[in-house]
Scaffold this motif. Structure first.
Motif, mmCIF file in Angstrom:
data_model
loop_
_atom_site.group_PDB
_atom_site.id
_atom_site.type_symbol
_atom_site.label_atom_id
_atom_site.label_comp_id
_atom_site.label_asym_id
_atom_site.label_seq_id
_atom_site.Cartn_x
_atom_site.Cartn_y
_atom_site.Cartn_z
ATOM 1 N N ALA A 1 22.539 36.246 4.266
ATOM 2 C CA ALA A 1 23.196 35.157 4.478
ATOM 3 C C ALA A 1 22.900 33.245 4.807
ATOM 4 C CB ALA A 1 25.296 35.096 5.756
ATOM 5 N N ILE A 2 21.919 33.478 5.201
ATOM 6 C CA ILE A 2 21.724 31.660 5.257
ATOM 7 C C ILE A 2 21.538 31.306 3.864
ATOM 8 C CG2 ILE A 2 19.000 31.119 5.365
ATOM 9 C CD1 ILE A 2 18.708 33.362 7.118
ATOM 10 N N VAL A 3 22.338 29.996 3.583
ATOM 11 C CA VAL A 3 22.129 29.293 2.705
ATOM 12 C C VAL A 3 20.752 29.118 2.438
ATOM 13 C CG1 VAL A 3 22.765 26.735 3.868
ATOM 14 C CG2 VAL A 3 23.756 27.168 1.536
ATOM 15 N N GLY A 4 21.000 28.633 1.413
ATOM 16 C CA GLY A 4 19.366 28.797 0.295
ATOM 17 C C GLY A 4 18.293 29.019 -0.002
ATOM 18 N N ALA A 5 17.343 28.413 0.373
ATOM 19 C CA ALA A 5 16.374 28.485 -0.425
ATOM 20 C C ALA A 5 15.569 29.260 1.243
ATOM 21 C CB ALA A 5 14.915 27.899 -0.774
ATOM 22 N N ALA A 6 15.945 28.516 1.846
ATOM 23 C CA ALA A 6 15.681 29.266 3.268
ATOM 24 C C ALA A 6 15.846 30.269 3.677
ATOM 25 C CB ALA A 6 16.314 28.081 4.694
ATOM 26 N N GLY A 7 16.644 31.276 2.476
ATOM 27 C CA GLY A 7 16.856 32.782 2.999
ATOM 28 C C GLY A 7 16.102 33.537 2.319
ATOM 29 N N LEU A 8 15.290 32.860 1.335
ATOM 30 C CA LEU A 8 14.408 33.852 0.844
ATOM 31 C C LEU A 8 13.832 35.419 1.659
ATOM 32 C CD1 LEU A 8 12.862 34.936 -2.320
ATOM 33 C CD2 LEU A 8 11.484 32.677 -2.908
ATOM 34 N N ARG A 9 12.679 34.138 2.037
ATOM 35 C CA ARG A 9 11.544 35.383 2.586
ATOM 36 C C ARG A 9 11.984 35.832 3.836
ATOM 37 N NH1 ARG A 9 5.840 34.114 2.847
ATOM 38 N NH2 ARG A 9 5.296 31.985 1.823
ATOM 39 N N PRO A 10 13.241 35.441 4.864
ATOM 40 C CA PRO A 10 14.068 37.038 5.415
ATOM 41 C C PRO A 10 14.525 38.035 4.337
ATOM 42 C CG PRO A 10 14.227 34.829 5.703
ATOM 43 C CD PRO A 10 13.188 34.670 5.089
ATOM 44 N N THR A 11 15.026 37.428 3.638
ATOM 45 C CA THR A 11 15.921 38.485 2.536
ATOM 46 C C THR A 11 14.896 39.377 1.928
ATOM 47 O OG1 THR A 11 17.352 36.902 2.185
ATOM 48 C CG2 THR A 11 17.987 38.567 0.382
ATOM 49 N N LEU A 12 13.767 39.334 1.477
ATOM 50 C CA LEU A 12 12.891 39.469 0.504
ATOM 51 C C LEU A 12 12.383 40.570 0.910
ATOM 52 C CD1 LEU A 12 10.507 37.382 -1.641
ATOM 53 C CD2 LEU A 12 11.477 39.654 -2.176
ATOM 54 N N SER A 13 11.870 40.345 3.170
ATOM 55 C CA SER A 13 10.906 41.251 3.642
ATOM 56 C C SER A 13 12.133 42.157 4.184
ATOM 57 C CB SER A 13 11.646 40.435 5.885
ATOM 58 O OG SER A 13 10.319 39.288 5.059
ATOM 59 N N ALA A 14 13.949 41.638 4.718
ATOM 60 C CA ALA A 14 14.742 43.491 3.782
ATOM 61 C C ALA A 14 14.192 44.427 3.530
ATOM 62 C CB ALA A 14 16.059 42.647 4.403
ATOM 63 N N VAL A 15 13.948 43.982 2.108
ATOM 64 C CA VAL A 15 14.307 44.491 0.779
ATOM 65 C C VAL A 15 13.175 45.104 0.539
ATOM 66 C CG1 VAL A 15 13.981 44.863 -1.701
ATOM 67 C CG2 VAL A 15 15.760 42.959 -0.980
ATOM 68 N N GLN A 16 11.697 44.490 1.380
ATOM 69 C CA GLN A 16 10.695 45.413 0.927
ATOM 70 C C GLN A 16 10.493 46.124 2.141
ATOM 71 O OE1 GLN A 16 8.898 42.221 1.803
ATOM 72 N NE2 GLN A 16 8.315 41.945 -0.064
ATOM 73 N N ALA A 17 11.771 46.283 3.501
ATOM 74 C CA ALA A 17 11.744 47.135 4.559
ATOM 75 C C ALA A 17 12.835 48.340 4.157
ATOM 76 C CB ALA A 17 11.997 46.757 5.768
ATOM 77 N N GLY A 18 12.867 48.099 2.880
ATOM 78 C CA GLY A 18 14.371 49.227 2.987
ATOM 79 C C GLY A 18 15.344 49.915 3.194
ATOM 80 N N LYS A 19 15.550 47.849 3.509
ATOM 81 C CA LYS A 19 17.174 48.202 4.383
ATOM 82 C C LYS A 19 18.416 48.286 3.266
ATOM 83 C CE LYS A 19 15.247 47.503 7.937
ATOM 84 N NZ LYS A 19 15.275 48.714 8.928
ATOM 85 N N ARG A 20 19.728 48.852 3.781
ATOM 86 C CA ARG A 20 20.806 48.430 2.644
ATOM 87 C C ARG A 20 20.928 47.129 2.584
ATOM 88 N NH1 ARG A 20 26.796 50.203 1.770
ATOM 89 N NH2 ARG A 20 25.972 52.418 1.777
ATOM 90 N N VAL A 21 21.022 46.231 2.041
ATOM 91 C CA VAL A 21 20.589 44.452 2.065
ATOM 92 C C VAL A 21 22.072 44.437 1.296
ATOM 93 C CG1 VAL A 21 19.825 42.265 0.927
ATOM 94 C CG2 VAL A 21 17.762 44.459 1.936
ATOM 95 N N LEU A 22 22.647 43.036 1.410
ATOM 96 C CA LEU A 22 24.574 42.430 1.366
ATOM 97 C C LEU A 22 23.782 41.338 0.539
ATOM 98 C CD1 LEU A 22 25.259 45.938 2.229
ATOM 99 C CD2 LEU A 22 26.876 44.102 3.605
ATOM 100 N N LEU A 23 24.107 40.880 -0.136
ATOM 101 C CA LEU A 23 23.179 39.730 -0.706
ATOM 102 C C LEU A 23 24.149 38.511 -0.585
ATOM 103 C CD1 LEU A 23 20.399 38.124 -1.796
ATOM 104 C CD2 LEU A 23 21.977 38.644 -4.233
ATOM 105 N N ALA A 24 24.529 37.841 0.273
ATOM 106 C CA ALA A 24 24.895 36.218 0.070
ATOM 107 C C ALA A 24 24.096 35.359 -0.486
ATOM 108 C CB ALA A 24 25.887 35.978 1.251
ATOM 109 N N ASN A 25 22.884 35.983 0.009
ATOM 110 C CA ASN A 25 21.929 33.895 -0.231
ATOM 111 C C ASN A 25 21.648 33.858 -1.593
ATOM 112 O OD1 ASN A 25 19.010 34.474 0.679
ATOM 113 N ND2 ASN A 25 20.368 32.568 -0.045
#
Ligand code: NDP
Length: 396
Positions: free
Chosen positions: A103-127
């Motif tokens: 739930a970071i706003v904007g492009a700043a959320g890209l790398r952390p969100t991708l990190s969560a995906v790559q680490a196999g988390k349950r990712v709740l995508l608001a960003n």
């Protein structure tokens, strides 16, 4: 249930972040806050830490981190404070985190969100901006990992709820004809066109139905939000842009619909409160209480629908074009929009110039295939330079 699920909330001080913490706090036996992050609102993050006692907190830089760490230690908290993008990626991918709210706003959320995906988390995508920028790469990372992606945007969450569980087989295979993406039309739906030029950031942020952060509020007023959501829907549900129809529905009670080949249309309804999709995604496939009151249809009374007016809302047209062009075009659209919205919020440009800047950037720079993250980030940087040069040229 053995132990509470550990939740990382990226963007904990924002509108979605705080709503997430509200839902989580209602279910202490199911969920525990593992990490929280902020950018500018460190005093707010301090309060969040006192209330939820997370293992980690992340702020923008080392100076802020040291000061927050000292404060929390004085209060007897063992929370460890990290800094910067490295800290965000660390708490997003941490082996002990089960669920990540992006739930970071904007492009700043890209790398952390991708990190969560790559680490196999349950990712709740608001960003949504992360997916808009890097769609193909993002979905490939999802396929390459054990991650589960659940949409938080109320529209996409509604579509997810209206689709069959095997929708990943393909729209045609599961009998879906169209996705009907509903839009409130924002605060300027009926404003005389001549008055659009002079609207203020306060008017743009006064959404008739939803209470949200400032950037998404301006996006809703320009309908760029619906454009970003159209691109998001294409990636999430493997749809073509022409299979996603935008329908203006001013009451914001139907959050979106799915139209099937047999003529059935399934809709998800609810009060406009983000705690519903958040609770849905947290507990899926189960259901938990969210704090949202029951929908009173008699009080709602009527549900209206209109076609979107692209003369009034050129951002929607620009986003549809970017979706059709593909490649790095959506990343450029998003970056130009971020620069333009910030300039509007700082009163440096008029509301109607948001679309002028985005159109100018997309005309100046051709889209290229987005083969790797660096292609996306290069397009993002290039679009920001071009948008800044528009501002310079126009003396803003
Ligand atoms: P807010 O502006 O309320 O919150 C944004 C959060 O991101 C804050 O925690 C903020 O920290 C943090 N943040 C901002 N910039 C940075 C940065 N450069 N690095 C790290 N963190 C940063 O936004 P919303 O909660 O409204 O929206 C968040 C996302 O959810 C957006 O992508 C939006 O499109 C999406 N969304 C929001 C909805 C809503 O109802 N609000 C509905 C559907 C989707 P700080 O506050 O400390 O500066």
């Amino acid at each position: 249930m053995s132990r509470p699920l550990q939740i990382t909330v990226l963007g904990a001080t924002g509108s979605i972040g705080l709503s997430t913490l509200d839902v989580v706090a209602r279910h202490p036996r199911r969920y525990q806050v593992f990490a929280v992050t902020a950018f500018s609102r460190v005093a707010e993050l301090y309060k969040v830490c006192l209330a939820h006692r997370p293992r980690y907190a992340v702020v923008a830089d080392e100076v802020q981190a040291r000061s927050l760490q000292a404060q929390l230690s004085l209060d007897g908290l063992t929370t460890q404070v990290l800094a910067g993008e490295g800290g965000l990626c660390e708490v997003a991918a941490h082996p002990e985190a089960d669920v990540v709210m992006a739930a970071i706003v904007g492009a700043a959320g890209l790398r952390p969100t991708l990190s969560a995906v790559q680490a196999g988390k349950r990712v709740l995508l608001a960003n949504k901006e992360a997916l808009v920028m890097s769609g193909g790469l993002f979905m490939q990372a999802l396929r390459d990992s054990d991650a589960v992606l659940l949409p938080i945007d109320s529209e996409h969450n509604a579509i997810f709820q209206c689709l069959p569980s095997d929708y990943a087989r393909g729209m045609a295979e599961v009998g879906v004809r169209r996705i009907l993406l509903t839009a409130s039309g924002g605060p300027f739906r009926e404003l005389p066109l001549v008055d659009l030029e002079s609207v203020t950031p306060e008017q743009a942020c006064a959404h008739p139905n939803w209470s949200m952060g400032r950037k998404i509020s301006v996006d809703s007023a320009s309908m760029m939000n619906k454009g970003l959501e159209l691109i998001e829907a294409c990636w999430l549900f493997d749809a073509k842009p022409e299979q996603v129809e935008v329908v203006v529905h001013p009451q914001s009670v139907i959050h979106s619909m799915v139209d099937y080949v047999d003529g059935s249309v399934l809709a998800q309804l609810g009060n406009p409160d983000m705690r519903t999709p958040i609770a849905h995604a947290l507990a899926w496939p189960e259901r938990i209480e969210s704090g949202v009151s029951a929908l009173d249809l008699l009080r709602v009374g009527r549900l209206d629908f209109q076609a979107p007016d692209e003369e009034r809302f050129p951002c929607l047209r620009l986003a549809r074009q970017a979706a059709e062009v593909g490649g790095t075009s959506p990343a450029m659209l998003n970056a130009a929009n971020e620069v333009a919205v910030e300039a509007f919020l700082e009163r440096r440009i008029r509301f109607t110039e948001i679309a002028s800047i985005i159109g100018d950037v997309l005309n100046c720079e051709a889209s290229v295939p987005a083969r790797c993250l660096e292609d996306v980030l290069t397009a993002d940087r290039r679009a920001r330079v071009l948008a800044d040069s528009w501002l310079d040229r126009h003396g803003r």
